[in-house]
Design a protein around this motif. Structure first.
Motif, PDB file in Angstrom:
ATOM      1  N   PRO A  45      -5.773  26.844  18.553  1.00 20.60           N
ATOM      2  CA  PRO A  45      -6.322  25.586  18.934  1.00 20.60           C
ATOM      3  C   PRO A  45      -6.154  25.236  19.754  1.00 20.60           C
ATOM      4  N   ALA A  46      -5.249  25.644  21.298  1.00 24.48           N
ATOM      5  CA  ALA A  46      -5.387  24.906  22.530  1.00 24.48           C
ATOM      6  C   ALA A  46      -6.287  26.390  23.316  1.00 24.48           C
ATOM      7  N   ARG A  47      -6.705  27.009  22.773  1.00 22.59           N
ATOM      8  CA  ARG A  47      -7.802  27.613  23.624  1.00 22.59           C
ATOM      9  C   ARG A  47      -9.733  27.011  22.720  1.00 22.59           C
ATOM     10  N   ILE A  48      -9.223  26.445  21.822  1.00 26.62           N
ATOM     11  CA  ILE A  48     -10.989  26.211  20.886  1.00 26.62           C
ATOM     12  C   ILE A  48     -11.484  24.961  22.114  1.00 26.62           C
ATOM     13  N   GLY A  49     -10.706  23.419  22.210  1.00 27.32           N
ATOM     14  CA  GLY A  49     -10.496  22.194  22.592  1.00 27.32           C
ATOM     15  C   GLY A  49     -10.825  22.697  24.204  1.00 27.32           C
ATOM     16  N   ARG A  50     -10.969  23.465  24.954  1.00 23.21           N
ATOM     17  CA  ARG A  50     -10.243  23.336  26.490  1.00 23.21           C
ATOM     18  C   ARG A  50     -11.225  23.480  27.031  1.00 23.21           C
ATOM     19  N   SER A  51     -11.752  22.988  28.467  1.00 24.57           N
ATOM     20  CA  SER A  51     -12.926  23.431  29.163  1.00 24.57           C
ATOM     21  C   SER A  51     -12.949  24.535  29.609  1.00 24.57           C
ATOM     22  N   ARG A  52     -13.857  25.175  30.302  1.00 24.31           N
ATOM     23  CA  ARG A  52     -13.835  26.261  30.593  1.00 24.31           C
ATOM     24  C   ARG A  52     -13.314  26.093  32.174  1.00 24.31           C
ATOM     25  N   GLY A  53     -13.378  24.970  32.353  1.00 22.03           N
ATOM     26  CA  GLY A  53     -12.437  25.224  34.377  1.00 22.03           C
ATOM     27  C   GLY A  53     -11.484  25.505  34.066  1.00 22.03           C
ATOM     28  N   GLY A  54     -10.036  24.307  33.684  1.00 23.13           N
ATOM     29  CA  GLY A  54      -8.745  24.219  33.285  1.00 23.13           C
ATOM     30  C   GLY A  54      -8.803  25.354  33.653  1.00 23.13           C
ATOM     31  N   ALA A  55      -8.921  26.653  33.571  1.00 22.77           N
ATOM     32  CA  ALA A  55      -8.040  27.986  32.919  1.00 22.77           C
ATOM     33  C   ALA A  55      -6.514  28.272  34.036  1.00 22.77           C
ATOM     34  N   GLN A  56      -6.945  28.166  34.922  1.00 24.44           N
ATOM     35  CA  GLN A  56      -5.714  28.566  36.000  1.00 24.44           C
ATOM     36  C   GLN A  56      -4.603  27.072  35.136  1.00 24.44           C
ATOM     37  N   GLY A  57      -4.999  25.900  34.951  1.00 21.92           N
ATOM     38  CA  GLY A  57      -4.042  25.056  34.353  1.00 21.92           C
ATOM     39  C   GLY A  57      -3.032  25.723  32.915  1.00 21.92           C
ATOM     40  N   ASP A  58      -3.358  25.887  32.100  1.00 24.29           N
ATOM     41  CA  ASP A  58      -3.212  26.476  31.208  1.00 24.29           C
ATOM     42  C   ASP A  58      -2.685  27.659  30.533  1.00 24.29           C
ATOM     43  N   LEU A  59      -1.749  28.129  32.439  1.00 27.55           N
ATOM     44  CA  LEU A  59      -1.290  29.280  32.155  1.00 27.55           C
ATOM     45  C   LEU A  59       0.181  28.934  32.305  1.00 27.55           C
ATOM     46  N   SER A  60       1.157  29.662  31.671  1.00 26.91           N
ATOM     47  CA  SER A  60       2.513  29.682  32.218  1.00 26.91           C
ATOM     48  C   SER A  60       2.885  29.996  33.394  1.00 26.91           C
ATOM     49  N   ASP A  61       3.823  29.364  33.565  1.00 26.06           N
ATOM     50  CA  ASP A  61       4.807  29.786  34.980  1.00 26.06           C
ATOM     51  C   ASP A  61       5.231  31.569  34.775  1.00 26.06           C
ATOM     52  N   THR A  62       5.679  31.555  33.671  1.00 28.04           N
ATOM     53  CA  THR A  62       5.556  33.395  33.956  1.00 28.04           C
ATOM     54  C   THR A  62       4.670  33.896  34.168  1.00 28.04           C
ATOM     55  N   SER A  63       3.270  33.253  33.760  1.00 25.88           N
ATOM     56  CA  SER A  63       1.813  34.544  34.207  1.00 25.88           C
ATOM     57  C   SER A  63       1.512  34.430  35.252  1.00 25.88           C
ATOM     58  N   VAL A  64       1.646  33.061  35.839  1.00 25.18           N
ATOM     59  CA  VAL A  64       1.417  32.636  36.889  1.00 25.18           C
ATOM     60  C   VAL A  64       2.472  33.190  38.122  1.00 25.18           C
ATOM     61  N   ASP A  65       3.784  33.263  38.516  1.00 24.53           N
ATOM     62  CA  ASP A  65       4.554  33.955  39.113  1.00 24.53           C
ATOM     63  C   ASP A  65       3.471  35.074  39.050  1.00 24.53           C
ATOM     64  N   ALA A  66       3.794  35.973  37.975  1.00 28.85           N
ATOM     65  CA  ALA A  66       3.149  37.427  37.092  1.00 28.85           C
ATOM     66  C   ALA A  66       1.895  37.544  37.935  1.00 28.85           C
ATOM     67  N   ARG A  67       1.437  36.957  38.168  1.00 24.13           N
ATOM     68  CA  ARG A  67      -0.049  37.460  39.230  1.00 24.13           C
ATOM     69  C   ARG A  67      -0.233  37.096  40.718  1.00 24.13           C
ATOM     70  N   LYS A  68       1.013  35.972  41.097  1.00 27.77           N
ATOM     71  CA  LYS A  68       1.415  35.545  42.487  1.00 27.77           C
ATOM     72  C   LYS A  68       2.033  37.914  43.146  1.00 27.77           C
ATOM     73  N   LYS A  69       2.685  37.868  42.351  1.00 30.79           N
ATOM     74  CA  LYS A  69       3.614  39.209  42.765  1.00 30.79           C
ATOM     75  C   LYS A  69       2.446  40.322  42.421  1.00 30.79           C
ATOM     76  N   LEU A  70       1.383  40.444  41.438  1.00 35.79           N
ATOM     77  CA  LEU A  70       0.463  41.184  41.704  1.00 35.79           C
ATOM     78  C   LEU A  70      -0.256  41.370  42.526  1.00 35.79           C
TER      79      LEU A  70
END
Length: 159
Positions: free
Chosen positions: A55-80
């Protein structure tokens, strides 16, 4: 340990298998590959193959992908990203193809028009660089002689 062993790609497990004295990759290479694979999984970068009815993915807009990430995902992306920036592009390309996208070494060599067994060497160089970035070495070295501490008060002498 069996859960961690599943995170090491098959190509790397084959290069590290067998007799430890004859293995092409050392245990610290395996640990570095496992850590990169875990970072990739936490970053949620693997492509989706099927439709998600979350349900969280069905109603969201395409431009807001970064805002939907958890802090863990953002931190892992920064480390990579930091790991990728510190390495040469060829080493990161081979490491990401093997550890992140589960490609075989022969496939990588054919795609890049490299000679046989060259991807194996580039992979080892890349794993050495990642291991040094993460503080992993061939020998386990602990902290120097630290003073021992206790939560109990010092005992008085009996006599």
């Amino acid at each position: 340990m069996s859960g961690e062993a599943a995170l090491v790609p098959d190509a790397i497990a084959r290069l590290a298998g067998g007799n430890p004295s004859e293995a092409f990759l050392a245990p610290h290479h395996l640990e570095a590959a496992s850590r990169v694979t875990r970072l990739f999984e936490r970053a949620h970068l693997r492509q989706r193959v099927t439709m998600s009815y979350d349900p969280a993915r069905i109603g969201r807009s395409r431009g807001g992908a970064q805002g939907d990430l958890s802090d863990t995902s953002v931190d892992a992306r920064k480390k990579l990203s930091a790991v990728a920036k510190a390495m040469s592009p060829d080493c990161w390309g081979v490491l990401s193809d093997v550890c992140l996208f589960d490609k075989g070494l022969q496939v990588i060599e054919v795609e890049r028009c490299w000679p046989r067994r060259s991807a194996k060497l580039v992979l080892r160089i890349g794993l050495d660089q990642v291991a040094s970035q993460m503080g992993l070495g061939e020998l386990a070295v602990g902290q120097g002689g630290a003073a021992s501490r206790s939560w109990l008060p010092e005992r008085l002498p009996m006599f």
